[in-house]
Design a protein around this motif. Structure first.
Motif, short mmCIF file in Angstrom:
data_model
loop_
_atom_site.label_atom_id
_atom_site.label_comp_id
_atom_site.label_asym_id
_atom_site.label_seq_id
_atom_site.Cartn_x
_atom_site.Cartn_y
_atom_site.Cartn_z
N TRP A 113 0.83 -1.21 0.00
CA TRP A 113 0.00 0.00 0.00
C TRP A 113 0.87 1.26 0.00
O TRP A 113 0.60 2.21 -0.74
CB TRP A 113 -0.94 0.00 1.21
N ILE A 114 1.91 1.28 0.83
CA ILE A 114 2.80 2.44 0.85
C ILE A 114 3.48 2.61 -0.50
O ILE A 114 3.59 3.73 -1.02
CB ILE A 114 3.84 2.30 1.98
N ALA A 115 3.94 1.51 -1.09
CA ALA A 115 4.61 1.60 -2.39
C ALA A 115 3.70 2.22 -3.43
O ALA A 115 4.16 2.99 -4.30
CB ALA A 115 5.07 0.21 -2.83
N ALA A 116 2.42 1.93 -3.37
CA ALA A 116 1.47 2.46 -4.36
C ALA A 116 1.23 3.96 -4.21
O ALA A 116 0.67 4.60 -5.11
CB ALA A 116 0.14 1.71 -4.26
N LEU A 117 1.66 4.55 -3.08
CA LEU A 117 1.49 5.99 -2.90
C LEU A 117 2.30 6.79 -3.92
O LEU A 117 2.02 7.97 -4.15
CB LEU A 117 1.89 6.39 -1.48
N ALA A 118 3.30 6.17 -4.51
CA ALA A 118 4.06 6.85 -5.56
C ALA A 118 3.15 7.25 -6.72
O ALA A 118 3.45 8.21 -7.45
CB ALA A 118 5.20 5.97 -6.05
N ASP A 119 2.04 6.54 -6.90
CA ASP A 119 1.10 6.87 -7.97
C ASP A 119 0.43 8.22 -7.76
O ASP A 119 -0.15 8.79 -8.70
CB ASP A 119 0.02 5.79 -8.09
#
Length: 316
Positions: A75-81
């Protein structure tokens, strides 16, 4: 006349059963469901110089990362979107001696985005088992040396600073460029452990500001104690970021205030965007409820784990 006797069944056992069922349901929700309901808290602040393009600031805090927490990492990694222009990390990144391994999976997509970070105590020492009920009695011991397993803080700082490119603001100042703006920032190490050194910041800021004028000045702290917020306001912060509180972690549904904050900030300001007033200035303050929790207190109730995305826009 003989005394009358009642044959109606007592309501006490039924009430106890109902109360127990509610308690079990709340525990199941907080432990098995809500602590995985990650959410983004969105805000907009018109504080940039006139004519500035919007600046998207991603505020991360209190990941308390353990290597097996793959849902949180994804979920944190997807915040780059969200395509942030700047990242603010307010500490307590690690929740396990091998937490950096999980943190890499979570933060790697943010590599190369300008950012700032400060430490919480769980960037230095691992969490230890504690009675969770003590949390409700007030702030935990704020001074002294923690009796916990030491973490590899140097490796953490090397990752955040050298690999991701974020500036270390632990009792320090720094400046970056993002979205065409010069952004000056200052910060302190964990005030909850009395590791903050506010007194050393003024000369450092004078030297930094002597180079060129900033478009935005940011104050960054892990624990938002009143003395820190007052000091940051006096130092000219345009906006302040903090973490540490977990938003109370367990709240009464619908209540605007946390039950506890683990510091002396007013309980209504223990989560979300508010304003801090001191010395005739009123400064926006964002306190993140955080992304995680201690592995020894795996619960969230009426207080979802979160990141914040603040869009800073120009003043009218």
């Amino acid at each position: 006349m003989p005394p009358r006797t009642s044959t109606a069944p007592s309501l006490a056992p039924a009430a106890l059963i109902a109360a127990g069922a509610v308690g079990v349901a709340a525990a199941v929700w907080g432990i098995a469901i809500e602590r995985y309901l990650f959410t983004v808290r969105w805000h907009e602040l018109p504080i940039l110089p006139a004519g500035s393009r919007p600046l998207r600031v991603l505020h991360l805090s209190d990941a308390h990362m353990a290597p097996w927490q793959h849902r949180k990492q994804r979920w944190i990694a997807a915040l780059a979107d969200l395509e942030p222009d700047l990242v603010i990390n307010t500490g307590d990144n690690l929740g396990h001696i091998d937490g950096l391994r999980g943190l890499r999976s979570a933060f790697d997509p943010l590599r190369g985005i300008p950012g700032f970070f400060v430490h919480g105590s769980n960037d230095h020492v691992a969490p230890s088992p504690r009675n969770p009920l003590k949390y409700l009695t007030g702030p935990s011991q704020s001074s002294g040396k923690p009796r916990s397993e030491p973490l590899d803080t140097d490796a953490l700082d090397g990752y955040l600073g050298e690999e991701l490119g974020w500036l270390d603001l632990n009792n320090a100042v720094g400046s970056v460029e993002a979205a065409g703006l010069r952004i000056d920032a200052f910060g302190v190490s964990d005030a909850h452990r009395d590791w903050d050194r506010l007194e050393i910041l003024p000369p450092l800021l004078d030297e930094l500001r002597g180079e060129a004028a900033a478009d935005l000045t940011i104050g960054v702290t892990h624990a938002p104690y009143r003395r820190i917020l007052d000091g940051f306001t006096d130092l000219g912060a345009d906006v302040i970021f903090g973490g540490h509180t977990h938003g109370g972690q367990v709240r009464i549904p619908g209540s605007p205030a946390a039950l506890v904050a683990n510091c002396d900030i007013p309980l209504r300001q223990a989560r979300g965007l508010s304003a801090w007033s001191h010395g005739g200035r009123r400064v926006p303050l964002n306190v993140s409820a955080g992304l995680g929790h201690s592995i020894y207190a795996p619960v969230r109730f009426a207080c979802r784990p979160e990141a914040s995305l603040l869009t800073l826009t120009s003043r009218s």
